[in-house]
Design a protein around this motif. Structure first.
Motif, short mmCIF file in Angstrom:
data_model
loop_
_atom_site.label_atom_id
_atom_site.label_comp_id
_atom_site.label_asym_id
_atom_site.label_seq_id
_atom_site.Cartn_x
_atom_site.Cartn_y
_atom_site.Cartn_z
N TYR A 112 -4.51 5.65 -1.17
CA TYR A 112 -6.00 5.52 -0.15
C TYR A 112 -6.58 4.52 -0.99
O TYR A 112 -7.21 3.53 -0.60
CB TYR A 112 -6.64 6.62 0.08
N LEU A 113 -6.91 4.67 -2.33
CA LEU A 113 -7.65 3.85 -3.29
C LEU A 113 -7.22 2.57 -3.19
O LEU A 113 -7.87 1.35 -3.08
CB LEU A 113 -7.70 4.51 -4.38
N ALA A 114 -5.84 2.31 -3.24
CA ALA A 114 -5.10 1.25 -3.40
C ALA A 114 -5.46 0.19 -2.28
O ALA A 114 -5.71 -1.02 -2.46
CB ALA A 114 -3.35 1.34 -3.67
N LEU A 115 -5.13 0.76 -1.16
CA LEU A 115 -5.34 -0.02 0.17
C LEU A 115 -6.55 -0.39 0.30
O LEU A 115 -7.01 -1.40 0.64
CB LEU A 115 -4.90 1.05 1.36
N VAL A 116 -7.77 0.60 0.07
CA VAL A 116 -9.22 0.31 0.21
C VAL A 116 -9.43 -0.89 -0.75
O VAL A 116 -10.12 -1.82 -0.36
CB VAL A 116 -10.04 1.51 0.02
N GLY A 117 -8.96 -0.75 -2.05
CA GLY A 117 -9.01 -1.78 -2.84
C GLY A 117 -8.80 -3.27 -2.62
O GLY A 117 -9.45 -4.19 -2.70
#
Length: 420
Positions: A19-24
């Protein structure tokens, strides 16, 4: 509202990292799609899209903390209430809604807007999971199937007149959990045949399609000539299929609006002015093609910096990835999405609670439909319908809606050791 104090630290960190990778990565591409590198910007100026998105990301973190602090049973206990509130919020748009880009899909709050259809997906997933997990519900019963279809269709019916057919299309994702729970495959077969006949008729005309139906019917009849029962179907089904084929042109001309017809024609390769209705898709394809294997580099995309792709920070954000990150960067993003969806399905299968399993499959289905349609739209494989790429596209409502959808499941999964 009870706060959970058990099993802290049992959250699935792989989902959180994805999730954090996609948002970032999405935020980095929003920066690229929204600024001119030759100009100077105030990083915290809320008139800039990337600054607004950073605010939305910060608020998403607060949402995550709030969701994970609740008791897991809260979502099952209040699923029906959440669903009713969601339906009321959709109906309220017809009175209090704000029209943006021709769609009355928003509540206006100053310079910000809130799109309730983004939150209705999580509410519908909760309501469907609540109903199907009821001990008295039998998904193989037609009456119970009909009730499940009503739960799914009601928000979609509220969304279509806004008009926002793209968001309504996403509700097809709820057939994933229905099939997992035992829904007959006949619905999938009928739906696939109807869609296939519709597209083939638009592409090749009714007479070629009817000829194909007749040939197929004759071959099947010959192959099964020794069967004594069921032969009537080989006569009835082709007749029904041919009647539908003859109705396609009427449906296409009278049910669909001109902009929808033009979008189909773009995908089918028919004569459409690429400077008007086909412009977005055409420029998006050019941008992706420009990227090559390694991409042009951050802030160096000629199509992106030239503002050739409309709505590039929202529905067409993947074209920025294709141009500046190239094939390898695009493949990485696709792998992240596929990894997230597979992880959700794997965890859904591990659930002891039927409610959690159904909700997990709903999450996976919604992410899959958004991912498939958005990438297909940007690459010109599917018609433009205007739905965002999860966690990636610009917009607070979209990001918050997907964050709530995903992290409710993360919370439910963290409680599976307590489910019996």
């Amino acid at each position: 509202m009870a706060i959970n104090t058990r099993n802290r630290g049992t959250f699935d960190w792989l989902i959180i990292v994805l999730y954090l990778a996609l948002v970032g990565i999405g935020w980095v591409n929003i920066i690229s799609a929204s600024i001119d590198p030759t100009e100077t910007y105030d990083f915290f100026d809320m008139s800039n899209l990337y600054a607004k998105q950073l605010l939305f990301i910060g608020l998403s973190i607060l949402l995550i903390i709030f969701i994970l602090s609740l008791e897991a049973k809260f979502f099952e206990r209040f699923a029906s209430i959440i669903y009713v509130v969601s339906i009321l919020s959709l109906l309220g748009l017809f009175v209090f809604g704000k029209t943006i880009s021709g769609a009355t899909s928003w509540y206006g709050f100053g310079s910000f807007g809130l799109q309730p259809s983004e939150f209705a997906k999580a509410a519908t997933a909760l309501a469907l999971a609540k109903y199907l997990s009821d001990i008295q519900t039998d998904v193989k019963s037609f009456v119970h199937q009909l009730r499940a279809f009503v739960i799914i269709a009601l928000p979609a019916i509220c969304i279509i007149p806004q008009p926002d057919p793209g968001s309504a299309l996403v509700y097809a994702a709820f057939f994933f959990p229905l099939y997992r729970e035992g829904l007959s495959g006949i619905y999938l077969i009928i739906g696939s045949v109807v869609v296939g006949l519709f597209i083939l008729t638009l592409a090749f005309g009714p007479y070629y399609v009817i000829a194909g139906i007749l040939v197929t019917a004759v071959i099947l009849l010959i192959m099964n000539r020794k069967k004594r029962f069921g032969k009537r179907l080989y006569y009835i089904l082709p007749i029904v299929a041919m009647l539908f084929v003859f109705s396609v042109d009427y449906i296409f001309q009278n049910v669909f609006e001109q902009r929808h017809r033009d979008r189909f024609n773009v995908v089918l390769g028919k004569d459409v002015d690429m400077k008007s209705i086909g412009y977005n898709t055409y420029q998006s394809e050019i941008a992706i093609g420009n990227g090559g294997l390694f991409g042009k580099g951050f802030l160096k995309g000629t199509q992106t910096k030239g503002d050739f792709v409309p709505e590039q920070q929202t529905d067409y954000i993947f074209s920025t990835v294709g141009e500046e990150w190239g094939f390898l960067g695009s493949t990485l993003v696709i792998f992240l999405f596929v990894g997230l969806m597979l992880r959700v399905i794997i965890l859904a299968e591990r659930q002891k609670s039927q409610f959690s399993r159904i909700y997990g499959y709903s999450v996976a289905g919604i992410l899959f439909i958004h991912f498939l349609v958005n990438i297909g739209m940007v690459t010109g494989v599917l018609p433009t319908v205007g739905i965002p790429l999860p966690f990636f596209s610009y917009g607070g409502s979209s990001l918050w809606g997907f964050t709530i959808l995903l992290f409710i499941f993360v919370k439910l999964d963290s409680n599976r050791v307590n489910d019996w």
